[in-house]
Design a protein around this motif. Structure first.
Motif, PDB file in Angstrom:
ATOM      1  N   LEU A  12       0.837  -1.206   0.000  1.00 41.24           N
ATOM      2  CA  LEU A  12       0.000   0.000   0.000  1.00 41.24           C
ATOM      3  C   LEU A  12       0.871   1.254   0.000  1.00 41.24           C
ATOM      4  CD1 LEU A  12      -3.004   0.278  -0.036  1.00 41.24           C
ATOM      5  CD2 LEU A  12      -2.994   0.532   2.426  1.00 41.24           C
ATOM      6  N   LEU A  14       3.954   1.491  -0.904  1.00 40.30           N
ATOM      7  CA  LEU A  14       4.717   1.531  -2.150  1.00 40.30           C
ATOM      8  C   LEU A  14       3.875   2.148  -3.274  1.00 40.30           C
ATOM      9  CD1 LEU A  14       7.596   0.300  -2.740  1.00 40.30           C
ATOM     10  CD2 LEU A  14       6.365  -1.393  -4.090  1.00 40.30           C
ATOM     11  N   VAL A  15       2.646   1.661  -3.391  1.00 39.89           N
ATOM     12  CA  VAL A  15       1.769   2.164  -4.454  1.00 39.89           C
ATOM     13  C   VAL A  15       1.482   3.644  -4.249  1.00 39.89           C
ATOM     14  CG1 VAL A  15      -0.476   1.902  -5.527  1.00 39.89           C
ATOM     15  CG2 VAL A  15       0.752  -0.105  -4.788  1.00 39.89           C
ATOM     16  N   ALA A  16       1.266   4.020  -2.985  1.00 31.88           N
ATOM     17  CA  ALA A  16       0.990   5.430  -2.701  1.00 31.88           C
ATOM     18  C   ALA A  16       2.210   6.288  -3.011  1.00 31.88           C
ATOM     19  CB  ALA A  16       0.590   5.598  -1.238  1.00 31.88           C
ATOM     20  N   GLY A  18       4.440   5.611  -5.255  1.00 30.34           N
ATOM     21  CA  GLY A  18       4.487   5.686  -6.719  1.00 30.34           C
ATOM     22  C   GLY A  18       3.653   6.836  -7.248  1.00 30.34           C
TER      23      GLY A  18
END
Lengths: 205, 196, 212
Positions: A12, A14-16, A18
């Motif tokens: 989560l 990591l995606v945020a 990104g």
């Protein structure tokens, strides 16, 4: 705590993260250049002076004339009902509600049609709808409508109809009887030919 | 491409049909997360169950991240997404009332319906109370009107108000959410286990 | 056991979420054309006289010492075949964003060659020029007046050399004076325009019942 949850949590974050790294895409309400090219190829943005004259005479509420010339030129003379948005001020905040709207056809005009067309392109890029340009501008307006030329005798009837319309329109717009007039058209009997009205496009949303 | 309805990809008449479908899915997830139990919900306030916090934080964060990725990919036009107008004082007062009702009754409006739907009596009573509350509010609207429209700030978002980048805000929010998940787990371990 | 099924659901959901994002990024193509100039900067460019080349200047640029200029004829091929200016290259307006053409434009921009666009009149060349200028081609210029007027000048010599005479924006007559004369001394003042505007607002839905 199970390992799975740690994986989920780091995923989560990591995606945020990104998301933060994504380049800023400016999603202005603009149409892509390809679409703009298609729009400028389409000659239907040009409305003839006759059509506009007919709509003014009809007191068509769905037309808004925009004079893109300087304030000075506007104050000296402009078409009846026109508002003045000088080309330089086209993008000013205060005019946007006038240009970016639905339900009214905005017709740009200048002395020729170059400046009006430039305003048209700028506003079209911003995705504004219902924009038009008066073909030939005021120059054509004055040569065609205010001083209509009598068509030769051999012309088809439509030309004479157009001529009498223009003549009547020129009287309506305060041009009086043009000097070249040789035909005996009595002022009282002038029938203004009503052109087929273009239906106002209702903006759907 | 999106949003589908404002851009007329799905006709506006389908609004209610879609609302029913989404509503069913929403109810299903809520019931699946155990939100039909008032004790589970209220556990958030007593510190023995943090499912509510986790579910809603996860939902918020996932949606926000997903929407902004979609926006970047050009699948959705964020400027057309509906933003609920902010009435600051009304929101504060309403939030306080709702919070008190939340702790006291153990339900929030949506979950009370879920409770009622699976046949819990407390859920039904709560729903009845909800209806009575709506009735009194509607009848006395002229009294509450000033409060109801109080502190109007327009269609504004936090990121617009503080003028920070939405992406950064989402990232920070995600970090806070994950931290909250971690700390609530710690708290839960310390608090005496409640069986319900 | 219960906990296990829940993490499995979570795993499925996360995998789908990531999968959708991956598909999105794989299929994502950045647009071929991006505006390099903002609308405001474009508006400033419109009033920049350096973007307009008079027919005489154009002839100097092609034949004279200031070599390195290219003429582009934006008219259709039929008109182009009937005659053009200084061996201009024919690119009809519809083709200006074709791949090969854009490559050509890029080359010229790299070599900082001046590119002069023209069509039958200035107005017809203006719109394609505005698009290319907004795409960032700062070496593009427009031939003042266009083909017809340039031909006329080259054959008959220059009649007038003021700035804006060829673009059709010079009033053909004194409009106010004409109206005054015709209507017998009455000056027609423009009355302020209609106020019935309907600005586009952020679309408001009826009240949404929110919350959980």
């Amino acid at each position: 705590m199970s390992k799975v949850y740690i994986i989920f949590a780091s995923l989560l974050i990591l995606v945020a993260f990104g998301l933060v790294l994504l380049p800023d895409t400016e999603h202005e309400d603009q149409i892509p250049p390809e679409a703009l090219l298609k729009e400028i190829m389409n000659q239907s943005r040009f409305l003839s002076a006759d059509l506009i004259a007919a709509r003014i005479i009809d007191e068509d509420p769905s037309i808004m004339l925009v004079d893109v010339r300087t304030a000075e030129a506007y104050n000296s003379y402009s078409l009846p009902g026109a508002i003045n948005i000088p080309l330089k001020e086209t993008l000013d905040e205060e005019w946007q509600p006038y240009l970016n709207q639905r339900g009214v056809d905005v017709v740009f005009f200048s002395n020729g049609d170059l400046f009006a067309d430039q305003a048209w392109i700028l506003c079209s890029r911003l995705g504004y709808k219902n924009l038009y340009v008066m073909e030939g501008g005021l120059n054509q307006w004055f040569t065609q409508i205010m001083q209509p030329t009598v068509p030769p005798d051999t012309s088809p009837n439509e030309d004479f109809d157009l001529y009498s319309f223009r003549k009547a329109a020129s009287i309506y717009f305060g041009g009086g009887a043009p000097a070249q007039s040789t035909q005996d058209i009595k002022g009282e009997n002038i029938q203004i030919i009503r052109r087929e009205k273009k239906t106002a496009t209702a903006g759907g949303c | 491409m999106g949003p589908l309805i404002p851009l007329d990809i799905i006709p506006e008449q389908w609004n209610n049909v879609i609302a029913v479908i989404i509503g069913m899915a929403f109810g299903f997830i809520m019931e699946g997360s155990g939100f039909s139990s008032s004790r589970k919900i209220v556990g958030l306030f007593y510190g023995y169950d943090f499912t509510v916090l986790r579910v809603f934080f996860t939902a918020t964060v996932t949606t926000a991240i997903g929407l902004y990725y979609f926006s970047y990919l050009g699948w959705i036009d964020m400027s057309l997404v509906y933003i609920h107008p902010t009435y600051l004082t009304a929101a504060i007062v309403g939030g306080l009332i709702m919070g008190v009702g939340f702790v006291a009754g153990g339900y929030c409006p949506g979950t009370s319906l879920i409770g009622a739907a699976i046949g819990r009596i407390d859920g039904m009573v709560f729903t009845l109370g909800l209806m009575i509350g709506i009735f009194f509010f509607s009848e006395g609207f002229s009294i509450f009107e000033g409060l109801y429209n109080g502190g109007f700030m327009g269609y504004i978002t936090i990121t617009e108000y503080f003028n920070i980048s939405s992406q950064l805000f989402i990232f920070l929010f995600t970090v806070v959410a994950v931290a909250a998940f971690y700390f609530t787990t710690l708290i839960r371990r310390r608090v005496k286990q409640v069986n319900y | 056991m219960k906990e296990l099924t829940k993490t499995r659901r979570l795993t499925i959901a996360s995998v789908i979420f990531v999968f959708i994002l991956v598909i999105g990024f794989v299929t994502f193509r950045s647009p071929d054309f991006v505006y390099k100039l903002s609308t405001k900067a474009t508006l400033e460019e419109l009033t920049n006289p350096a973007n307009i080349v008079s027919p005489v200047e154009a002839r100097e640029m092609i034949n004279g010492t200031k070599s390195g200029a290219v003429m582009i004829d934006l008219r259709n091929t039929y008109d182009y075949n009937k005659g053009t200016l200084f061996g201009a290259i024919n690119i009809p307006v519809s083709d200006i964003m074709e791949k090969e053409v854009i490559e050509m434009f890029d080359d010229w921009q790299m070599q900082s060659k001046t590119v002069i666009l023209f069509a039958e009149d200035q107005q017809a060349a203006n719109a394609p020029w505005m698009i290319l200028r907004q795409l960032g081609y700062s070496n593009m210029k427009v031939l003042s007046g266009g083909y017809a007027i340039a031909m006329d000048q080259y054959t008959n010599g220059i009649i007038d050399s003021t700035d804006y005479q060829y673009n059709g924006e010079r009033p053909v007559m004194d409009f106010a004076g004409f109206i005054q004369k015709m209507s017998g001394g009455e000056v027609v003042k423009p009355n302020p325009g209609p106020a019935q505007i309907e600005p586009i607002k952020r679309k408001k839905k009826s009240v949404t019942a929110g919350g959980c």
